[in-house]
Design an enzyme around this catalytic site. Structure first.
Site, PDB file in Angstrom:
ATOM      1  CE1 TYR A 100      11.804 -43.376  32.948  1.00 32.26           C
ATOM      2  CE2 TYR A 100      10.151 -43.400  31.017  1.00 32.26           C
ATOM      3  CZ  TYR A 100      11.704 -43.718  31.328  1.00 32.26           C
ATOM      4  OH  TYR A 100      12.545 -45.093  30.662  1.00 32.26           O
ATOM      5  NE  ARG A 123       1.508 -53.883  11.149  1.00 31.31           N
ATOM      6  CZ  ARG A 123       0.967 -53.412  10.656  1.00 31.31           C
ATOM      7  NH1 ARG A 123      -0.378 -52.532  10.993  1.00 31.31           N
ATOM      8  NH2 ARG A 123       0.829 -53.507   9.515  1.00 31.31           N
ATOM      9  CG  ASP A 135       3.252 -44.723  34.981  1.00 29.43           C
ATOM     10  OD1 ASP A 135       3.244 -45.447  35.066  1.00 29.43           O
ATOM     11  OD2 ASP A 135       4.196 -43.827  34.466  1.00 29.43           O
ATOM     12  CE  LYS A 186      10.923 -49.631  34.096  1.00 32.30           C
ATOM     13  NZ  LYS A 186      10.935 -49.561  32.963  1.00 32.30           N
TER      14      LYS A 186
END
Length: 377
Positions: A103, A51, A175, A200
């Site tokens: 978005y 982690r 972004d 994406k």
């Protein structure tokens, strides 16, 4: 790995080294969740628990930082987790300038999660620099930019907005999911942070979920983002990191194909009588074309159209496609079409007649033929 190299070379080599144990050219997937201590209690490998750090994630972060020309990167399990980490690195009472076209998930995160936590925000048209200046407050600490925007493909002048942010003592975050590092380099234009939904174009095959934050310099703000990453635990799996690294190697060539196809499709749609508007920055008629031409190397693979006849006809067009797939998301090799307002729901600001298109890597003539038959009444 020198960031002076061309991006095609960086995409193939950044983050990659032959495995020292076996000489394997492709990195192995390190699925272990924990790592052995030395007899003195130290961790000579540098890894404690997956982690907090993992070899595959380390390689991915190095590659993504190099692609964006940044100093460091923090990888996350999704784009929204990466966005949330930036917001969480702020303090309650801090003010964020946020785009009016963005978005939908990022807007929900800000409104429904971060605002109740204590973050303040104002919505502004980021294409209007006077409006951005007027919206700045003494408490403004972050200006969030998404260019091209989702789904109207508005263009924001990154350098100008970064200058406004810095004059106010705030950071500028961009972004960069839609252009990818191949199409646009926000850090070189003055931005402080870049966020990607790596799901994406960086992933590129609709088979892996992820996000990343890349920073121009490692400072206390980035250390808070890193703390959110490791303590919050929204990290990508080793296999997800491996998949992303594999896909990034073809990114420059894929992006050129996506962009070339999108330009052809946009030009066809701009002349079609059933289409009221085409939103694509590669078209000279786009209001942000001049800024896009200055700050983008490629115009990208995303576009949206507004269909004559309203929402009913837009839905009918989406129903008639044969090659495009009706699906959410974007950036894969296959072309997708989506009636965005119905996906976003009751609080959407997206025009009801708008269809968002993710242009894939099929032959553009086949994509154009499919849209032509779908738009025929």
């Amino acid at each position: 790995m020198s960031t002076e190299m061309h991006i095609e070379t960086l995409a193939i080599h950044a983050g990659h080294t032959p495995d020292p144990a076996t000489g394997a050219v492709m990195s192995p997937i390190h699925l272990s969740t924990t790592f052995e201590r030395a007899a003195d209690g130290s961790y000579p490998s540098g890894y404690v628990y997956t982690r907090t750090a993992n070899p595959n994630r380390h390689e991915l972060e190095a590659a993504l930082a190099a692609l964006e020309g940044g100093a460091a990167a923090a990888a996350f399990a999704s784009g929204l987790a990466a966005t949330g980490a930036i917001f969480q690195a702020l303090a309650p009472g801090d003010h964020v300038l946020f785009p009016d076209d963005v978005y939908f998930g990022a807007g929900r995160l800000l409104r429904e999660v971060m605002a109740p936590w204590g973050l303040r925000y104002s919505i502004v048209n980021m294409a209007d620099l006077d409006a951005v200046r007027a919206a700045v407050r003494p408490q403004t600490r972050l200006v969030w930019v998404e260019t091209p925007s989702n789904p109207l493909l508005k263009i924001t002048d990154i350098a100008a907005v970064a200058e406004i942010a810095h004059a106010a003592g705030a950071r500028c975050a961009v972004d960069n999911t839609w252009p990818s590092p191949v199409g646009q380099q926000p850090l070189a234009l003055g931005a402080d942070l870049v966020m990607h939904a790596t799901t994406k174009y960086l992933g590129g095959h609709s088979d892996v979920l992820g996000g990343v934050v890349v920073v121009r310099e490692v400072d206390e703000f980035f250390e808070r983002i890193r703390l959110v990453q490791t303590i919050g635990g929204a990290v990508p799996s080793p296999f997800d990191c491996w998949l992303l690294l594999r896909s990034i190697r073809t990114l420059p060539y894929r992006m050129r194909g996506h962009s070339a196809n999108a330009q052809r499709v946009a030009e066809f749609l701009a002349e079609h009588p059933a289409v009221a508007a085409v939103h694509y920055p590669g078209l000279p008629t786009h209001p942000g074309h001049a800024v896009a031409r200055r700050q983008m190397k490629l115009y990208g693979g995303m576009l949206s159209i507004q269909v004559r006849g309203g929402a009913e006809e837009a839905m009918a067009v989406a129903a008639r496609v044969r090659l495009f797939t009706r699906a959410t998301s974007l950036g894969g090799v296959e072309s997708l079409i989506e009636h965005r307002a119905s996906v976003e729901g009751a609080h959407t600001t997206t025009p009801a007649n708008l269809l968002r298109l993710s242009i894939g890597l099929e032959h553009p003539d086949d994509l154009i033929a499919d849209l032509a038959q779908a738009l025929a009444r």
